[in-house]
Design an enzyme around this catalytic site. Structure first.
Site, PDB file in Angstrom:
ATOM      1  N   ASP A   1       0.838  -1.192   0.000  1.00  0.00           N
ATOM      2  CA  ASP A   1       0.000   0.000   0.000  1.00  0.00           C
ATOM      3  C   ASP A   1       0.878   1.249   0.000  1.00  0.00           C
ATOM      4  OD1 ASP A   1      -2.911   1.173   0.760  1.00  0.00           O
ATOM      5  OD2 ASP A   1      -1.352   2.261   1.868  1.00  0.00           O
TER       6      ASP A   1
ATOM      7  N   TYR B   1       2.858   9.833  -0.280  1.00  0.00           N
ATOM      8  CA  TYR B   1       3.941   9.181   0.466  1.00  0.00           C
ATOM      9  C   TYR B   1       5.300   9.436  -0.190  1.00  0.00           C
ATOM     10  CZ  TYR B   1       0.164   6.393   2.601  1.00  0.00           C
ATOM     11  OH  TYR B   1      -0.968   5.966   3.244  1.00  0.00           O
TER      12      TYR B   1
ATOM     13  N   LYS C   1      -2.916   5.928  -4.401  1.00  0.00           N
ATOM     14  CA  LYS C   1      -4.032   6.836  -4.121  1.00  0.00           C
ATOM     15  C   LYS C   1      -3.870   8.192  -4.808  1.00  0.00           C
ATOM     16  CE  LYS C   1      -3.935   4.728   0.469  1.00  0.00           C
ATOM     17  NZ  LYS C   1      -2.508   4.379   0.570  1.00  0.00           N
TER      18      LYS C   1
ATOM     19  N   HIS D   1      -7.738   9.504  -1.891  1.00  0.00           N
ATOM     20  CA  HIS D   1      -7.081   9.462  -0.582  1.00  0.00           C
ATOM     21  C   HIS D   1      -7.821  10.257   0.486  1.00  0.00           C
ATOM     22  CE1 HIS D   1      -2.793   9.128   1.329  1.00  0.00           C
ATOM     23  NE2 HIS D   1      -3.732   8.793   2.177  1.00  0.00           N
TER      24      HIS D   1
END
Length: 289
Positions: A47, A52, A81, A114
């Site tokens: 994930d 990120y 996302k 997200h």
């Protein structure tokens, strides 16, 4: 295919019940070691997210790691996302294409919105509802027409946001990813998901680390000869929720994978749920209009 149980999503896609979260892992060497350890220990879901800032790192090292363990692309399930800055009807397609390029993939197994708000807009702005609807419509088009996204879903939506989407969508979300642990049980959201065959995926299953040594769960862990994190992850699994615990510690990664060879009694499941303190550890979407 590893240590996982699997769930059949509402569109027929098969997803592992255990995945590796990669939030805050931005060092390439650390990420490579973490992915290697996870794959070695049977994890088959990874994930990540645009925000990120590690999609490129995963894209660079994952093929070598898969080859090392005799695995192919189709043996792993990749989630990423749409970031809040890309919550715009003109930015969704470029964002998906950027994630595909960064991850070095021809398709993404699960692509989530997200956050239910667009970056730069005030939380109370009523335009968020329009933006959410438009972005979902674009994702539906990509999912239905391109083959680039095998499943689409949501992250951090409240039950209000989800009901709003369900009133107009052509494609129901396959997955709702949100915070869930004994101190934050989103029963209303879980019920909406269950009623619409939307799988609930738990993040921060250990309360962002706050519950790892919480002695409310110590006696139950001792009873099963397990750690508190293993019991909490198993609790989520037995509620029908998949889990994506994040760790860069090899021992923890290994321990977190050992949650499919024991079961909690109904009595212990109830005891864990009754201990709830109603504490949220992560960002709060309830403030978003």
């Amino acid at each position: 295919m590893g240590c996982n149980d699997f769930v059949n999503l509402n569109n027929g896609t098969v997803m592992p019940m255990l995945g590796l979260g990669t939030f805050k892992i931005k060092d390439e060497m650390v990420l490579e070691q973490t992915l290697d350890c996870a794959i070695k220990n049977g994890y088959r879901l990874i994930d990540t997210a645009t925000v990120y800032k590690n999609e490129q790192l995963i894209g660079r090292c994952l093929p070598t790691i898969l080859s090392k363990y005799g695995l192919e692309r189709q043996d792993v399930f990749i989630t990423t996302k749409l970031g809040p800055k890309d919550m715009d009807r003109e930015r969704v397609v470029p964002a998906v294409e950027a994630s595909l390029k960064n991850l070095n993939l021809e398709y993404i197994d699960l692509y989530l919105i997200h956050w239910p708000a667009k970056q730069g807009m005030k939380p109370e702005d009523l335009q968020h509802a329009i933006v959410r609807k438009q972005c979902w419509e674009i994702l539906e088009d990509i999912y239905l027409n391109s083959g680039q996204l095998k499943a689409i879903g949501l992250s951090n939506y409240t039950s209000k946001h989800l009901k709003e989407l369900l009133a107009s969508c052509r494609v129901k979300p396959a997955v709702m990813q949100s915070e869930l642990h004994p101190d934050y049980i989103q029963e209303d959201l879980l019920n909406v998901c269950t009623a619409n065959s939307i799988h609930f995926q738990s993040y921060s299953s250990l309360g962002a680390g706050a519950l790892i040594e919480d002695e409310r769960f110590g006696k139950i862990a001792e009873k099963y000869g397990r750690s508190i994190p293993q019991v909490l992850l198993r609790w989520a699994i037995e509620r029908g929720c998949s889990v994506i615990p994040k760790s860069v510690n090899e021992d923890h990664i290994m321990a977190n994978s050992c949650i499919f060879d024991f079961s909690l009694s109904n009595e212990d499941m109830d005891a864990i749920q009754r201990s709830t303190a109603n504490t949220k550890f992560c960002w709060d979407p309830n403030k978003v209009a």
